[in-house]
Design an enzyme around this catalytic site. Structure first.
Site, mmCIF file in Angstrom:
data_model
loop_
_atom_site.group_PDB
_atom_site.id
_atom_site.type_symbol
_atom_site.label_atom_id
_atom_site.label_comp_id
_atom_site.label_asym_id
_atom_site.label_seq_id
_atom_site.Cartn_x
_atom_site.Cartn_y
_atom_site.Cartn_z
ATOM 1 N N MET B 37 0.851 -1.183 0.000
ATOM 2 C CA MET B 37 0.000 0.000 0.000
ATOM 3 C C MET B 37 0.887 1.234 0.000
ATOM 4 O O MET B 37 1.814 1.345 0.806
ATOM 5 C CB MET B 37 -0.860 0.035 1.272
ATOM 6 C CG MET B 37 -1.810 -1.126 1.401
ATOM 7 S SD MET B 37 -2.850 -0.940 2.878
ATOM 8 C CE MET B 37 -1.625 -1.070 4.179
ATOM 9 N N CYS B 104 -5.326 3.180 11.000
ATOM 10 C CA CYS B 104 -4.965 2.622 9.695
ATOM 11 C C CYS B 104 -5.555 1.234 9.532
ATOM 12 O O CYS B 104 -6.142 0.918 8.501
ATOM 13 C CB CYS B 104 -3.440 2.580 9.544
ATOM 14 S SG CYS B 104 -2.907 1.858 7.980
ATOM 15 N N CYS B 202 4.830 5.590 10.426
ATOM 16 C CA CYS B 202 5.286 5.463 9.041
ATOM 17 C C CYS B 202 5.247 6.756 8.252
ATOM 18 O O CYS B 202 5.956 6.883 7.270
ATOM 19 C CB CYS B 202 4.498 4.384 8.318
ATOM 20 S SG CYS B 202 2.786 4.831 7.937
#
Lengths: 394, 364
Positions: B37, B104, B202
């Site tokens: 992703m 997420c 991230c």
């Protein structure tokens, strides 16, 4: 070392991404072959190897020049369309810096032009980006209105790689000629697909790329009209009449020359053939699938370009699904990590977001067949149906 | 796993866990497709540590090649921006400390990605999480369990998975120890076998979350008062975004004894500090509740609760539970209950569910 069963590889592969790259023509492959291990000389060497290489280089140059109505001395070989665009913009802008620091371009140019314009802005240049209409056309009046006393370069593409729109570059060229403003035209997608003539276009600079016209990757050219002031991009040697340093990629250039020769030889027929396939695909799709919108102008478009928005589907999902059944397509804007980015071109058309996100691009070439188009006309509606029934983008 | 051949999308980050998860599924004979992703652009076009950089995508691609499976990169930047990044910034704006990985998982990985998987005719996705999904033989209900490797258990960030998501997810690593995973990766010839785990958020460079949040919301760097529990002004803080509950250092106060941030009030732009005792709470209030089975445990239930990712689960009892919120009391007072973090309830090895911590509770 493979130990998966790789059985997901489909039995048949249909390639419809010619705007990304094209298969090298067999005549081109053959023509290139001797230049790797047999006739491998450096064109700058004084000995026989070099002199023969130089002759070969100049012969190829003639072929490229002939495709676009230029003289051989006006062709500079580069590593491809991107280098040609960079060279054109930076070379012309910096050569004319003392006269002015304003550049005009359009919002739908290829990234190689747009990013180089950003670079020019970092060097202190001002850039005006002219908008486009709903079909992606640049209006010559808009270009003219953007001109200033300090404008030293205008760059407008001959045709757009994503939506295929054929731009009115001849008209733009005429007006710029009247004002003596250098005109750069990115003809990377046009050359080999439609007629490209530097006199008709009044172009001073023109970018070409071999691998878009059935030639090899890693080689292209910049046409520089005699008398156009330029600074080199690559420094080092005196190759290309001191305009572009670096030992020439002779095998690639030979291939490029032959590809131009082939293109010139059957341009009208090929253009017609591919155009018919394109029309078959567009008409077939709009007949088989509801709520399909064509992006770009219906007829003033590159002969191989089909770009459609399919309601209720995500463009990336369509491309991946097509890949899983062996059809290679695109959404027009590959990003460096391998995923697909939203298209700046579609955005510039002012499309509503759902049309932007549901767009896919299929670009046909001389090796596609009616049978392949029909196969896609079987698969794609099936995929669309399945995706729509999931209702994720209703 | 004795399922017939499934088409499975494996979320591949380029790390050793997701790589080995993919390998295990290939070995079991499933039709595996690797997907990485793309969730953010990196900052200013630069890529950095954290996850899913150019290098990570390359690592995933190479692993896919070794396994002989297709590999795609899918662009989920917009969904991630809306669901994770916006929430991250707004939570800090409320003086709370968010856990973006939970958002997420909730809104991107097991939602958008799962739908994409369906669009690719894959009814299942797989991840390299250390957690187990099992199906109750009698009821058919799915259960989320801790991973067997206690030091690596990641069930905490998965608490908001629902029955449908659990039914469609495979987590092959939950039954393994982390050390085994690396060994297996080495044996399979994966060059990422010894790649360090990503420890950072991230999408934030160098874990400098304050700078990131301020770039989106500069007003959060307004200085304000630091007070004690009685309201006496002790000093000035640099902006609420720089602090979290339990923080001791960086307060700029000269105090005779250590003080810690005990609460953050974004509305009044005030930081409250106090000695260690004031950091203790007897319980907590949890909102945005989610129960894996679909129904809440009753009041009076004796469970265990984890109040942050790297805290141990501690005994607690549900005091009251409604549809909107629940209150639980700890058996022993706990330190630094932090609004914005998740509180996840366990019964033995099973994750029951949980929610977002709203406030701590003091009973005296």
């Amino acid at each position: 070392m493979f130990w998966g069963d790789d059985c997901m590889r489909p039995s048949r592969q249909i390639y419809m991404d010619h705007a990304a790259t094209t298969p090298v023509h067999p005549a081109v492959v053959e023509a290139m072959r001797p230049y790797f291990a047999d006739r491998f000389g450096n064109p700058s060497s004084l000995h026989l190897f070099g002199r023969e290489a130089k002759d070969t280089l100049e012969t190829a140059r003639e072929k490229v020049a002939a495709l676009i109505g230029a003289t051989p001395g006006e062709i500079v070989f580069t590593s491809g369309g991107t280098e040609s665009d960079n060279f054109a913009l930076v070379g012309a802008a910096r050569a004319n810096e003392r006269r002015g620091r304003h550049v005009v371009t359009s919002v739908i140019e290829h990234h190689a032009v747009l990013e180089t314009c950003v670079f020019l802005e970092e060097l202190g240049f001002n850039v005006t980006r002219v908008p486009v209409d709903r079909d992606g056309f640049v209006d010559p009046d808009d270009v003219e209105r953007a001109l200033r006393p300090d404008t030293v370069l205008v760059s407008i593409m001959a045709s757009n790689n994503e939506i295929g729109t054929l731009e009115p570059v001849a008209e733009i060229g005429v007006r710029l000629k009247e004002r003596s403003i250098p005109f750069h035209c990115d003809a990377v997608q046009s050359a080999g697909a439609v007629s490209v003539n530097v006199e008709e276009m009044n172009a001073d600079l023109l970018s070409l790329s071999a691998h878009k016209l059935y030639g090899p990757k890693g080689v292209g050219a910049l046409y520089i009209r005699r008398g156009t002031r330029m600074k080199p991009l690559l420094h080092g040697g005196e190759q290309e009449r001191a305009r572009r340093a670096g030992t020439e990629n002779l095998p690639g250039i030979v291939g490029f020359g032959v590809a131009c020769e082939v293109a010139r030889g059957d341009l009208t027929q090929t253009s017609h053939y591919v155009g018919q396939l394109r029309d078959r695909l567009i008409d077939g799709l709009t007949a088989a699938v509801e709520a399909v919108a064509l992006n770009g102008h219906r007829t003033q478009r590159l002969p191989g370009n089909v770009n459609v928005s399919i309601k209720g589907c995500e463009g990336e999902s369509l491309v991946l699904n097509l890949d899983l059944v062996g059809v290679a397509a695109s959404t027009g804007s590959a990003c460096s990590s391998g995923s697909l980015s939203p298209s700046h071109v579609l955005k510039a058309l002012g499309l509503p977001q759902e049309l932007e996100q549901s767009a896919i691009r299929l670009t046909l070439g001389r090796t596609n067949t009616e049978e392949e188009v029909d196969a896609v006309l079987e698969e794609l509606p099936r995929i669309v149906s399945r995706l729509r029934s999931l209702g994720h983008h209703a | 796993m004795h399922d017939p051949r499934l088409r499975v999308i494996v979320a591949m980050s380029g790390g050793v866990d997701s790589s080995v998860a993919a390998a295990l599924l290939v070995e079991e004979g499933h039709e595996v497709i690797g997907v990485t992703m793309k969730l953010h652009h990196g900052e200013g076009g630069r890529q950095f540590g954290g996850c899913c950089t150019f290098e990570d995508v390359e690592d995933a691609r190479r692993v896919a090649r070794v396994l002989g499976i297709p590999h795609y990169v899918v662009n989920l930047i917009e969904a991630f921006e809306r669901a994770v990044v916006d929430d991250f910034v707004s939570e800090y704006g409320r003086g709370r400390t968010p856990n973006p990985c939970i958002r997420c998982n909730q809104h991107v990985k097991f939602d958008v990605l799962m739908r994409r998987a369906q669009e690719l005719e894959a009814e299942h996705i797989a991840t390299g999480h250390y957690a187990r999904i099992s199906r109750d033989g009698t009821t058919g209900q799915y259960r989320l369990l801790r991973g067997v490797d206690e030091s690596k258990d990641q069930s905490y960030v998965l608490y908001m998975m629902n029955q449908e998501q659990l039914a469609r997810t495979l987590m092959p690593l939950g039954w393994r120890e982390k050390a085994d995973t690396r060994t297996l990766a080495r044996r399979l010839g994966m060059d990422i076998a010894d790649k360090p785990d990503s420890q950072e958020i991230c999408f934030v460079e160098h874990d400098d979350y304050a700078r990131f949040v301020l770039s989106r919301n500069p007003s959060l760097s307004r200085p304000g008062d630091i007070v004690d529990s009685a309201g006496n002004r002790l000093g000035q803080h640099r902006g609420v975004v720089h602090y979290t509950i339990g923080q001791r250092h960086g307060l700029g106060l000269a105090m005779p004894h250590p003080v810690y941030v005990t609460s953050i009030d974004a509305a009044t732009n005030t930081l409250t500090v106090g000695p260690a005792e004031e950091l203790l709470a007897d319980g907590l209030v949890v909102a945005d509740l989610h129960w894996v089975s679909g129904s809440a445990p009753g009041p009076g239930s004796d469970l265990e609760v984890k109040i942050r990712y790297n805290a141990a689960a501690v005994p607690a009892r549900i005091a009251e539970v409604g549809t909107e919120s629940a209150t639980a009391h700890f058996q022993d007072p706990q330190r630094a209950v932090t609004p914005g973090q998740a509180a996840v309830f366990y019964r033995g090895e099973e994750v029951l569910g949980g929610g977002t911590i709203e406030a701590s509770v003091c009973l005296s």
